[in-house]
Design an enzyme around this catalytic site. Structure first.
Site, PDB file in Angstrom:
ATOM      1  N   CYS A 105     -19.236   0.441  -7.410  1.00 20.43           N
ATOM      2  CA  CYS A 105     -19.738   1.225  -8.533  1.00 20.43           C
ATOM      3  C   CYS A 105     -19.212   0.721  -9.860  1.00 20.43           C
ATOM      4  CB  CYS A 105     -18.824   2.742  -8.158  1.00 20.43           C
ATOM      5  SG  CYS A 105     -19.417   3.832  -9.645  1.00 20.43           S
TER       6      CYS A 105
ATOM      7  N   CYS B 254     -15.304   9.703  -5.374  1.00 19.03           N
ATOM      8  CA  CYS B 254     -15.732  10.967  -6.033  1.00 19.03           C
ATOM      9  C   CYS B 254     -16.865  11.824  -5.562  1.00 19.03           C
ATOM     10  CB  CYS B 254     -16.333  10.448  -7.701  1.00 19.03           C
ATOM     11  SG  CYS B 254     -17.727   9.295  -7.324  1.00 19.03           S
TER      12      CYS B 254
END
Length: 360
Positions: free
Chosen positions: A94, A191
């Site tokens: 990410c 997340c």
């Protein structure tokens, strides 16, 4: 004219204080919140918290929908790795592809010279004036491991306002300037898995991996299992078997479905093969250098030699055996506080193995 910097506003205290510090330093600050989480994660307060921070600080704010890219670049590869019997590092992907990749693209679109985040890391310059990534002053919070595979050309554009500060100092600044997120808890590790149950996430949204057998390291079948995604190297709990002694997952074969169990000493290794390396220093094919290598975030960096085998692969040889080196995880290379690169652990090498010939 003030230099323009795009800062990623997560909705948390670290990025909020970073934006404040940049503004105090005289930058024209533009806040960006990347909308990433799939719809099935539900609504979170993060976008509105980020917008509120921008309004409170009086800076421009953009909400960018990057959910499709996040699913393609991060979530789907994360699932595929588990289904192949590997343990992925989604935050590193990410950071490279989304937080610093797409944000760098947005900064270029609007003519901003720099990008910034609330990470605890440092960008410094060497004697020739070239930028490099380094550890933060607060080593307990240092996040340079998670950033080691960011592309070198992006590093030159990054500012880390928190590089010399501690978390306590950040909380104090946030309270002193009245930020509404001053006491907001730190974010979770992955997340998009809101309950931290990755197995449930995989099974609910992406199905199941290959079933097979638990075997001892001699190949003898111990018991069947219902999917390689349920295991990771070094695991000793939740194996579903009682053997009268403590055993650990020592290897996973995603193709056959075999999961090998063994005793603690079988977790130890001194060599690994890493692929898809990104280097922040010049390293010729066939060249060997001394490094400190870190095989997971919570591990200590250990003395090792790094041999660049070819354009894609490196061999890392440790001075002392390392525990539970895990394919799919990232190995980060340091020289002192300086990050010189990182790669994905492809294979744990046994003493008798020769990874491949050097391709010069």
């Amino acid at each position: 004219m003030m230099s323009k910097v795009v800062i990623g506003l997560s909705g948390g205290v670290d990025s909020a204080v970073s934006a404040y510090l940049l503004k105090q330093a005289g930058y024209e600050v533009i806040g960006v919140h990347l909308l990433l989480l799939p719809a099935y994660c539900g609504q979170t307060a993060a976008p509105e918290d980020a917008r509120a921070v921008a309004e409170q600080l009086g800076i421009e704010f953009h909400l960018l929908d990057r959910r499709a890219a996040f699913a393609e670049k991060v979530v789907e590869p994360f699932c595929a790795e588990y289904f192949h019997g590997r343990t992925p590092s989604p935050c590193l992907v990410c950071n490279r592809e989304i937080k610093f990749g797409l944000m760098a693209n947005f900064a270029a679109e609007i003519g901003a010279e720099y990008i910034a985040t609330g990470h605890y890391a440092k960008v410094a310059k060497d004697e020739q004036g070239a930028s490099y990534l380094a550890k933060a002053a607060d080593l307990k919070k240092d996040q340079s491991y998670f950033l080691c595979r960011i592309r070198p050309e992006v590093i030159e554009k990054i500012i880390f306002p928190l590089s010399g500060k501690t978390k306590d100092e950040i909380r104090k600044i946030a309270k002193n300037i009245g930020l509404k997120v001053a006491s907001k808890p730190d974010s979770q590790e992955v997340c998009f898995i809101t309950d931290n149950d990755y197995k449930n996430f995989l099974h609910t949204h992406y199905g199941r991996g290959k079933a097979g057998f638990l075997r001892d390291n001699a190949g003898k079948i111990i018991a069947p299992h219902n999917g390689v995604e349920n295991f990771t190297i070094g695991q000793r709990k939740g194996l579903g078997v009682a053997l009268g002694k403590v055993v650990y997952v020592t290897a996973i074969d995603g193709a056959s479905g075999d999961v090998l169990l063994g005793e603690h000493e079988e977790l130890m290794s001194t060599e690994l093969l890493a692929c898809d390396n990104i280097f922040h220093t010049s390293l010729a094919i066939g060249e060997t250098i001394a490094v400190e290598a870190k095989v997971r975030y919570r591990a200590n960096a250990a003395k090792a030699t790094l041999l660049r085998l070819n354009e894609r692969e490196t061999k890392v040889t440790f001075s002392e055996p390392q525990r539970a080196v895990t394919p799919g995880q990232t190995v980060c290379y340091y020289r002192g506080n300086r990050v010189i690169g990182g790669g994905v652990i492809e294979k744990v090498l046994k003493k008798a193995e020769d990874p491949c010939e050097i391709n010069i």
